[in-house]
Design a protein around this motif. Structure first.
Motif, mmCIF file in Angstrom:
data_model
loop_
_atom_site.group_PDB
_atom_site.id
_atom_site.type_symbol
_atom_site.label_atom_id
_atom_site.label_comp_id
_atom_site.label_asym_id
_atom_site.label_seq_id
_atom_site.Cartn_x
_atom_site.Cartn_y
_atom_site.Cartn_z
ATOM 1 N N ILE A 156 58.764 18.194 -33.954
ATOM 2 C CA ILE A 156 59.808 18.299 -34.975
ATOM 3 C C ILE A 156 60.281 19.744 -34.985
ATOM 4 N N ILE A 157 61.587 19.943 -35.125
ATOM 5 C CA ILE A 157 62.129 21.287 -35.309
ATOM 6 C C ILE A 157 62.854 21.303 -36.637
ATOM 7 N N GLU A 158 62.410 22.211 -37.502
ATOM 8 C CA GLU A 158 63.028 22.361 -38.816
ATOM 9 C C GLU A 158 64.117 23.413 -38.717
ATOM 10 N N ALA A 159 65.302 23.045 -39.148
ATOM 11 C CA ALA A 159 66.430 23.974 -39.174
ATOM 12 C C ALA A 159 67.152 23.779 -40.499
ATOM 13 N N MET A 160 67.218 24.833 -41.290
ATOM 14 C CA MET A 160 67.911 24.811 -42.580
ATOM 15 C C MET A 160 67.386 23.674 -43.466
ATOM 16 N N LYS A 161 66.077 23.530 -43.523
ATOM 17 C CA LYS A 161 65.377 22.542 -44.350
ATOM 18 C C LYS A 161 65.624 21.094 -43.923
ATOM 19 N N LEU A 162 66.100 20.917 -42.706
ATOM 20 C CA LEU A 162 66.247 19.580 -42.125
ATOM 21 C C LEU A 162 65.224 19.451 -41.006
ATOM 22 N N PHE A 163 64.473 18.350 -40.997
ATOM 23 C CA PHE A 163 63.453 18.132 -39.991
ATOM 24 C C PHE A 163 64.019 17.200 -38.926
ATOM 25 N N ASN A 164 64.169 17.719 -37.704
ATOM 26 C CA ASN A 164 64.772 16.986 -36.599
ATOM 27 C C ASN A 164 63.701 16.572 -35.605
ATOM 28 N N GLU A 165 63.569 15.260 -35.373
ATOM 29 C CA GLU A 165 62.608 14.771 -34.388
ATOM 30 C C GLU A 165 63.177 15.000 -33.002
ATOM 31 N N ILE A 166 62.387 15.620 -32.133
ATOM 32 C CA ILE A 166 62.811 15.901 -30.767
ATOM 33 C C ILE A 166 62.131 14.883 -29.857
ATOM 34 N N GLU A 167 62.942 14.179 -29.083
ATOM 35 C CA GLU A 167 62.430 13.126 -28.205
ATOM 36 C C GLU A 167 62.401 13.614 -26.767
ATOM 37 N N SER A 168 61.444 13.100 -26.020
ATOM 38 C CA SER A 168 61.333 13.421 -24.605
ATOM 39 C C SER A 168 62.482 12.750 -23.854
ATOM 40 N N GLU A 169 63.021 13.469 -22.885
ATOM 41 C CA GLU A 169 64.078 12.901 -22.051
ATOM 42 C C GLU A 169 63.512 12.385 -20.732
ATOM 43 N N VAL A 170 62.219 12.651 -20.499
ATOM 44 C CA VAL A 170 61.578 12.250 -19.244
ATOM 45 C C VAL A 170 60.291 11.497 -19.546
ATOM 46 N N SER A 171 59.827 10.744 -18.562
ATOM 47 C CA SER A 171 58.528 10.081 -18.654
ATOM 48 C C SER A 171 57.552 10.840 -17.781
ATOM 49 N N GLY A 172 56.322 10.947 -18.237
ATOM 50 C CA GLY A 172 55.314 11.648 -17.448
ATOM 51 C C GLY A 172 54.153 12.082 -18.309
ATOM 52 N N LYS A 173 53.387 13.049 -17.789
ATOM 53 C CA LYS A 173 52.190 13.535 -18.467
ATOM 54 C C LYS A 173 52.425 14.969 -18.946
ATOM 55 N N SER A 211 48.840 15.639 -33.999
ATOM 56 C CA SER A 211 49.984 16.071 -33.194
ATOM 57 C C SER A 211 50.675 14.867 -32.554
ATOM 58 N N PHE A 212 51.989 15.006 -32.340
ATOM 59 C CA PHE A 212 52.733 13.941 -31.664
ATOM 60 C C PHE A 212 52.187 13.751 -30.247
ATOM 61 N N VAL A 213 52.013 14.878 -29.515
ATOM 62 C CA VAL A 213 51.480 14.829 -28.150
ATOM 63 C C VAL A 213 50.532 16.005 -27.936
ATOM 64 N N ASN A 214 49.601 15.817 -27.021
ATOM 65 C CA ASN A 214 48.664 16.862 -26.617
ATOM 66 C C ASN A 214 48.688 16.967 -25.099
ATOM 67 N N VAL A 215 48.090 18.027 -24.571
ATOM 68 C CA VAL A 215 47.994 18.178 -23.121
ATOM 69 C C VAL A 215 47.227 16.984 -22.567
ATOM 70 N N GLY A 216 47.796 16.374 -21.518
ATOM 71 C CA GLY A 216 47.166 15.207 -20.896
ATOM 72 C C GLY A 216 47.735 13.880 -21.368
ATOM 73 N N ASP A 217 48.489 13.880 -22.478
ATOM 74 C CA ASP A 217 49.081 12.639 -22.989
ATOM 75 C C ASP A 217 50.248 12.194 -22.116
ATOM 76 N N GLU A 218 50.396 10.883 -22.005
ATOM 77 C CA GLU A 218 51.544 10.301 -21.308
ATOM 78 C C GLU A 218 52.692 10.149 -22.298
ATOM 79 N N VAL A 219 53.890 10.535 -21.888
ATOM 80 C CA VAL A 219 55.075 10.348 -22.720
ATOM 81 C C VAL A 219 56.089 9.525 -21.943
ATOM 82 N N SER A 220 56.916 8.817 -22.687
ATOM 83 C CA SER A 220 58.000 8.070 -22.070
ATOM 84 C C SER A 220 59.304 8.587 -22.654
ATOM 85 N N ALA A 221 60.391 8.360 -21.958
ATOM 86 C CA ALA A 221 61.698 8.803 -22.439
ATOM 87 C C ALA A 221 61.953 8.173 -23.807
#
Length: 162
Positions: free
Chosen positions: A122-139, A106-116
């Motif tokens: 990933i969200i697949e829409a109409m056979k296109l895979f779109n990477e979704i990025e965090s807009e915030v930093s935190g856990k 998995s990209f992230v799990n509960v307890g992982d630190e993320v940065s903006a």
């Protein structure tokens, strides 16, 4: 919009929990509605003064969802106060995936630190895979969506403690 594109839209609505989808292009408007009893109604209307065209019912038929054992749900954090949490929401409709592939971690799990800017899913829409990025930093405190589940626009995906 051709018939094949309309079929793809109907299939996408069938797989998701979207109740209504409307698309307007130059001289064409289509609305796909999903009723409570899981049948669909498709209305394609040219915006010029022409009669309403309906897609045949066989195309709009909905397959019954396959019910299987409950997927393992992410565990919520025990002592988390919802007051200071930030929500990462889906920017589009599609299918939510926690990892880049079936055999990948998995990209992230509960307890992982993320940065903006870090990819969280990933969200697949109409056979296109779109990477979704965090807009915030935190856990990551809670994952609100099961893997391979349909999501709607603006649906909460993660809770992050800044």
């Amino acid at each position: 919009m051709d018939f094949k594109q309309i079929q793809e839209l109907v299939k996408m609505v069938n797989k998701s929990n979207i109740s209504e989808l409307s698309i307007e292009q130059d001289k064409f408007k289509i609305t796909i509605k999903q009723k409570d009893n899981e049948t669909q109604q498709v209305i394609a209307v040219p915006t010029m003064a022409a009669p309403v065209q309906a897609v045949p019912q066989a195309v709009a038929a909905v397959q019954a969802p396959v019910s299987g054992p409950a997927a393992e749900a992410p565990k919520p954090a025990a002592d988390v106060k919802a007051d200071n949490l930030v929500t990462i929401k889906s920017p589009m409709i599609g299918t939510f995936y926690r990892s880049p592939g079936p055999d990948k971690p998995s990209f992230v799990n509960v307890g992982d630190e993320v940065s903006a800017g870090k990819v969280v899913c990933i969200i697949e829409a109409m056979k296109l895979f779109n990477e979704i990025e965090s807009e915030v930093s935190g856990k990551i405190v809670k994952i609100l969506v099961d893997d391979a589940s349909p999501v709607e626009y603006d649906q909460p995906l993660y809770l992050v403690e800044p």
